[in-house]
Motif scaffolding. Structure first.
Motif, short mmCIF file in Angstrom:
data_model
loop_
_atom_site.label_atom_id
_atom_site.label_comp_id
_atom_site.label_asym_id
_atom_site.label_seq_id
_atom_site.Cartn_x
_atom_site.Cartn_y
_atom_site.Cartn_z
N ARG A 269 0.87 -1.19 0.00
CA ARG A 269 0.00 0.00 0.00
C ARG A 269 0.90 1.24 0.00
O ARG A 269 1.31 1.73 1.05
N LYS B 120 -3.99 2.67 -3.37
CA LYS B 120 -4.35 2.30 -2.01
C LYS B 120 -3.20 2.63 -1.07
O LYS B 120 -2.02 2.41 -1.39
N TYR C 278 -5.90 5.40 2.51
CA TYR C 278 -7.22 5.47 1.88
C TYR C 278 -7.20 4.60 0.63
O TYR C 278 -6.14 4.12 0.20
N GLN C 279 -8.35 4.45 0.01
CA GLN C 279 -8.40 3.78 -1.28
C GLN C 279 -8.81 4.80 -2.35
O GLN C 279 -9.50 5.78 -2.06
N SER D 218 -12.68 6.34 2.26
CA SER D 218 -12.44 5.49 3.42
C SER D 218 -12.27 4.04 2.98
O SER D 218 -13.00 3.55 2.11
N ASP D 219 -11.30 3.35 3.57
CA ASP D 219 -10.98 1.99 3.14
C ASP D 219 -11.33 1.00 4.25
O ASP D 219 -10.70 0.99 5.31
N TRP E 276 -10.61 -2.01 4.46
CA TRP E 276 -9.45 -2.86 4.77
C TRP E 276 -8.61 -2.24 5.87
O TRP E 276 -8.16 -2.93 6.81
#
Length: 727
Positions: A574, A581, A584-585, A596-597, A599
């Protein structure tokens, strides 16, 4: 003062004279009023030209006089502008150099405006927390319309004369002899009616959808202001020009001006303005002053390492009209850099043309690409810009010591590394200096200039002059790990990671700091710059997992708390925006929209469980206090160590290199406003709760200042200790 000069048999010339920039002091305003009245009653004068002495019209009000605004005996400019505008004799402004702030407002009171093609105009009061207070918010919209006036007044930008002519601010441009051309114009219009030329008699042009336009424009202004109030106040004053008669609009402008004049943000912005100038005056702790040293001329420079940073440095030098030798390690990297630099130069040229600026020469003609160290023989300066690795940098400087002439300055672009260790491999350590550029180097204004134990004052003076030549803000700092900016950044970022461990989220931390005034929160910044960049720096310090000795606790380094969160994200591929990614994504690699991610949220929950951390709700106040106060605390340590001797230098660095909101004045100014006792108490509270985080332990210098009754910021320098190395 203002001087009356006979321009011709029928034209009087009034010259503003208050060197160096003809600032509009009370004395100058009164002299201008006197000369305008004299011209108005002189029957032999048919027209008047107003100009400035020494090739400058006026840079506006003198900031030193701001604290006295509204006091008895202070002259007000707007009545004088109205006196000029209501004259029965044509008034022509002859603009050379600049007409900023009150200077442009005087010109707007004139019936005609003529300028040298190299002049610039603008109303920059917003950058000092104010709005134009002499009719600028009422006259400019009437002259050029609301959209263009909003753009100029709410940003404070400087407008080149060529653009000002297109907008209608100016009536004519000339290549030379501006005053003579103005006299000629005054003679031609001496019998023309003046009613149509008086802006106070005009209505502000209304757009078909004016209400909808203003609503949309206000949202845009507020968003761009990022918590700074002066752009919003400027908007309200311009809006008044649309709906109110001129006299009522002037009254509204004055009301809003006085509200802003005595606001905390205005004080912070004016402090930031003066801090930048004060920070240039620091003498070296040895007693020698680089300010009195004669800088060496830099006619030809070299840049070694043509990655993103090196490319930006090359462009910065070329924009300053300095010949550049660009050197890389192999043909492949050289050709990649050549293409990238040429593309950047094309964009720079396009922007200059769009701003009405002419190129004096074709920049690529000043550039030579090479793989040969022998090409460095005649350069006056070398800037090494390879990646942050001490062994690599020392190898390069060893080569430079042999390849360059003895008087050549050898500079390293480094964010953290020891300047003295780099200098130790050369035969001329007094010629070695650190130049910490900020990415992108051809755009970011700050340049940290780091001197070593043997760096000569001449070399420092040369680096400072070079920074000005490149249009940058140079700040001289001492040699320690991370210097000023990055040394303070470390405890700030530590707290960001610890807050995530304790139960916060990247979104909550970023939101708190963005609402404080940062354009991007720390996790948005990390994604933008790339998590790999921070990882490489930590890897070089031996902080990442790959270099840890067996048995090291997973959340400790050298007995102190350490968060591996950014390392784990990097090791999971990441890297941030470039990969789509990070914290955040993003919708795609290189995308700009951060979402917002889930994961990341799941990962943080699992991390806390694995380390038996009980998540708790963290308030916005705690986020701000832990992040900002830890950064400020390190600033006090830097002052105590005399890495800089002035708090103004720290604030200048943080405003111009790290995105600290200018309307909060910089971290040390902010500390003085919040109150040193409050900061000390909060740090003691957080340090007690986190004994394994030494950066939260209050600085001895902070404690000393509180014990002394919290003296004002301007007295801190006199209370510092003696310098010692923190490497």
């Amino acid at each position: 003062m203002a001087q009356a000069v006979r321009g011709s048999a029928r034209v009087a010339v009034i010259r503003l004279c208050n060197p160096p920039v003809n600032a509009l002091s009370t004395t100058t305003i009164r002299a201008l009023e006197q000369e305008v009245n004299r011209a108005n009653i002189d029957p032999t004068v048919k027209a008047v030209v107003i100009c400035g002495a020494n090739g400058k019209f006026s840079a506006g009000a003198d900031i030193k006089g701001f604290p006295n605004i509204g006091q008895p005996g202070m002259a007000s400019l707007e009545p004088v502008v109205s006196l000029i505008e209501n004259s029965e004799k044509p008034m022509v402004a002859a603009i050379e150099g600049m007409a900023f702030g009150g200077g442009l407002e005087v010109a707007l009171g004139c019936h005609y405006r003529i300028a040298n093609v190299k002049a610039r105009v603008g109303l920059p009061e917003v950058t000092l927390g104010l709005l134009p207070g002499a009719g600028g918010t009422q006259r400019l919209p009437r002259l050029i319309g609301v959209p263009a006036a909003l753009d100029i007044i709410t940003t404070g930008k400087h407008v080149p004369a060529t653009e000002a002519l297109k907008l209608g601010i100016l009536d004519e441009l000339v290549e030379e002899n501006t005053v003579e051309a103005a006299i000629s114009l005054a003679e031609r219009v001496s019998d023309q009616p003046l009613g149509p030329r008086r802006l106070c008699l005009k209505e502000t042009p209304k757009l078909p959808n004016m209400e909808a336009f203003l609503e949309e424009a206000f949202v845009k202004v507020k968003k761009q202001a990022n918590g700074c109030f002066s752009p919003e106040m400027c908007f309200q004053a311009i809006k008044a020009s649309v709906y109110l008669p001129f006299a009522e609009g002037i009254h509204k402008e004055r009301e809003l001006f006085l509200i802003q004049m005595f606001s905390g943000q205005a004080k912070a912005l004016q402090y930031a303005f003066t801090a930048q100038r004060v920070s240039e005056k620091w003498a070296l702790p040895t007693g020698a002053s680089w300010k009195t040293a004669a800088p060496q001329p830099i006619r030809k420079a070299a840049v070694i390492g043509l990655g993103t940073m090196g490319q930006g440095i090359v462009v910065s030098l070329l924009k300053a009209k300095i010949r550049v030798v660009a050197l890389e390690q192999d043909r492949k990297h050289l050709e990649l850099a050549r293409g990238a630099i040429m593309a950047r130069l094309e964009r720079v040229a396009l922007r200059m043309q769009q701003n009405g600026l002419k190129l004096d020469g074709y920049m690529p003609d000043l550039l030579h690409f090479t793989l040969d160290f022998g090409a460095l023989k005649g350069v006056d300066l070398v800037i090494e810009a390879v990646f942050e690795n001490m062994a690599v940098k020392k190898e390069i400087f060893h080569k430079l010591s042999a390849a360059c002439k003895p008087e050549a300055i050898l500079a390293t672009n480094t964010s953290y590394l020891d300047i003295d260790e780099i200098a130790s491999v050369t035969s001329h350590p007094h010629q070695v200096i650190g130049t910490h550029f900020f990415a992108p180097a051809h755009i970011m204004p700050l340049l940290e200039i780091i001197y070593g134990q043997q760096t000569s004052p001449t070399v420092i003076a040369t680096a400072m002059k070079l920074s000005k030549t490149m249009g940058k803000i140079g700040v001289v700092v001492g040699n320690c790990f991370g210097f000023v900016g990055n040394r303070m950044l470390n405890p700030y970022l530590e707290q960001c990671y610890f807050l995530l461990e304790d139960g916060s989220t990247p979104e909550e931390v970023d939101k708190a700091l963005e609402e404080f005034g940062f354009k991007l929160g720390p996790f948005r910044v990390a994604d933008y710059t790339g998590l790999d960049v921070g990882w490489r720096s930590r890897e070089g310090q031996g902080l990442t997992g790959a270099k840890l000795p067996l048995g090291t606790p997973p959340r400790q380094r050298d007995g102190r708390r350490y968060s591996p969160l950014p390392d784990i994200l990097y090791e999971n591929g990441r890297y941030g925006q470039k990969r789509g990614k990070g914290w955040y994504q993003y919708d795609k690699p290189g995308g700009n929209v951060a979402k917002s991610d889930p994961w990341v949220h799941g990962f943080l929950s699992e991390y806390r469980s694995a380390h038996r951390i009980v998540a708790r709700t963290i308030t916005q106040d705690e986020i701000l206090e832990r992040c900002l106060y830890s950064l400020i605390n390190e600033g006090f340590r830097i002052l105590s160590d005399r890495i800089v001797s002035l708090p103004e230098a720290i604030d200048t660095i943080y405003i111009n290199g790290y995105g600290w909101p200018r309307h909060n004045g910089g971290p040390m100014f902010y500390a003085s406003v919040v109150g040193l006792p409050r900061i000390l108490t909060k740090l003691q509270k957080y340090a007690e709760a986190n004994p394994d985080i030494p950066s939260l332990q209050p600085s001895a210098f902070l404690k000393k200042l509180v014990a002394l009754g919290s003296p004002p910021l301007k007295e801190w320098s006199s209370l510092q200790g003696s310098q010692h190395s923190r490497l």
